[in-house]
Structure formats: C-alpha cells, structure tokens
Design a protein around this motif. Structure first.
Motif, PDB file in Angstrom:
ATOM      1  N   LEU A  36     -83.407 -11.832   5.622  1.00  0.00           N
ATOM      2  CA  LEU A  36     -84.613 -12.410   5.487  1.00  0.00           C
ATOM      3  C   LEU A  36     -85.775 -12.538   6.407  1.00  0.00           C
ATOM      4  O   LEU A  36     -85.509 -12.928   7.613  1.00  0.00           O
ATOM      5  N   TRP A  83     -87.143 -10.407   1.115  1.00  0.00           N
ATOM      6  CA  TRP A  83     -85.934  -9.714   1.289  1.00  0.00           C
ATOM      7  C   TRP A  83     -85.977  -8.176   1.939  1.00  0.00           C
ATOM      8  O   TRP A  83     -86.882  -7.557   1.470  1.00  0.00           O
ATOM      9  N   LEU A 136     -78.352  -7.518   4.168  1.00  0.00           N
ATOM     10  CA  LEU A 136     -79.534  -8.159   3.740  1.00  0.00           C
ATOM     11  C   LEU A 136     -80.169  -8.828   4.882  1.00  0.00           C
ATOM     12  O   LEU A 136     -79.499  -9.366   5.941  1.00  0.00           O
ATOM     13  N   VAL A 179     -80.934 -17.482   0.166  1.00  0.00           N
ATOM     14  CA  VAL A 179     -80.956 -15.965  -0.474  1.00  0.00           C
ATOM     15  C   VAL A 179     -79.574 -15.177  -0.719  1.00  0.00           C
ATOM     16  O   VAL A 179     -78.803 -15.406   0.237  1.00  0.00           O
TER      17      VAL A 179
END
Length: 213
Positions: free
Chosen positions: A17, A53, A15, A2
């Motif tokens: 996950l 996300w 970010l 991702v």
C-alpha cells in the motif's frame, strides 16, 4: 484495510500500500507478502490523501484475482496518534478529551509538558455508565516504561521537574467487549487550583450606620 484474495494455486502475488503526498513523493504505508497463494491483507490507519495498491507478481497462471478496500470511519478527532512519536500534543492547561478505540489494536497516545513543574492530573471514564473497563490507561515519563492507572480515579502526578514530559496511553482492554462506537473521556493536564479570598475594610475605620441620616 486493503486486501488481495482469490489467488489460484498457480498464482502468487505480494501486496504493498503506497501513499502519494500530492507532490509525486510516494511512501510505503504497509506490505503483505504471504508465501504462496494465501490472501494478502494490510491494516493501516491512514490520513486523507491518495493511496495505491502495488501488486508484485511472483507467479501467475492468468486467472483473475480480487482486491478491495474497507474503510473504518469511526475514528476520533485525535488520530493519527498510535505511537509515542505521533502522540497528540496537549496544551498546558486542564484538558478534556473525548475519544474512542477504532479497532481492537488501536493505541491512543497523548503528550503533556509540565512547563512549570506543576502537578498533573489524569482520569479516564467511559462516557456510558459502566464502560470504563473497556480501556486500559497507562502513564509514562519517556514513552517506553509504563505504569497502569486505575480508571474512574483522579490520579495526581506530583514532584515533576520543569518541562517534564508525560505520556498517557489508552488502549482497548482485550478482556472486555470492544466497540468502535464506545467513547471514553480523558482528563489530562495541569491540576486545577482552588482557593478562597476574603476582603475586609481599612483598619481603625469607624462606620456610620445609615439610620443616622
């Protein structure tokens, strides 16, 4: 994989996950937190399930950002087995495994227990002729210290104790060309036994030939 890309000079996102196990229990699979507006990327080997996300905004000027996912479906039947703790546990027999390296950093671990202290054999071959050099094979008794094994050679591991654990690790050879489509065949388990038997008749038995009848 991702990723989060396209951040402007006035934007800075981190970010994460996350995985939901289906019962509202969320765990962190991976994080990326590049300083400034650099691209954020998370590479993770994931099991089937629901993933999210989670983007952490440190700064933003309101301009758009891009986020996406890429999926590699060329994994073998033994994933996820990328650490000794997640090693594929093999039954007490002579096992034949066909696997592949789904990325250049994919390490496959297999665990076998010599329940009777029997000899154990290991051999790795490339399925396609001449491809065995694509992998490096090692063996360990504790998952920490590793000894290299030569591919295409039948290795016999003897002198084992009862219930002794053995681990085999297969990883891509960084000096060889990698391909997720390339497959290896791993033999790992109890050493097959062979032998011969003969059967004879009773002692002091006089046989009567069929011709007398």
């Amino acid at each position: 994989m991702v990723g989060l890309t396209g951040q402007s000079g006035g934007t800075d996102f981190g970010l994460m996950l996350l995985k939901d196990d289906g019962a509202n229990n969320v765990s962190i699979v991976g994080t990326s937190d590049v300083v400034g507006n650099g691209d954020e990327t998370i590479v993770a080997l994931t099991e089937p399930g629901n993933y999210y996300w989670y983007m952490v905004p440190y700064a933003t000027d309101g301009t758009p950002i891009n986020f996406a996912a890429a999926v590699n479906n060329q994994i073998d039947a033994y994933e996820v087995n990328d650490t000794p703790a997640k090693a594929t546990v093999l039954p007490e027999k002579f096992n034949t495994i066909v696997g592949n390296s789904d990325s250049t950093i994919d390490h496959d671990y297999y665990q076998f227990t010599a329940v009777r202290g029997q000899d154990v054999v290991v051999e790795l071959n490339g399925i396609a002729s001449g491809t065995s050099n694509r992998w490096i094979t090692k063996i360990s008794g504790n998952g920490i210290n590793w000894d290299i094994l030569q591919n295409d050679i039948y290795s016999n591991i003897g002198g084992l104790q009862q219930n002794q654990l053995l681990y085999v690790r297969v990883r891509p050879n960084p000096t060889a060309t990698w391909s997720a489509a390339a497959q290896y065949q791993l033999y790992f388990g109890s050493k097959p036994t062979t032998g011969s038997h003969s059967v004879s008749g009773e002692n002091n038995l006089i046989r009567i030939p069929f011709s007398v009848f």
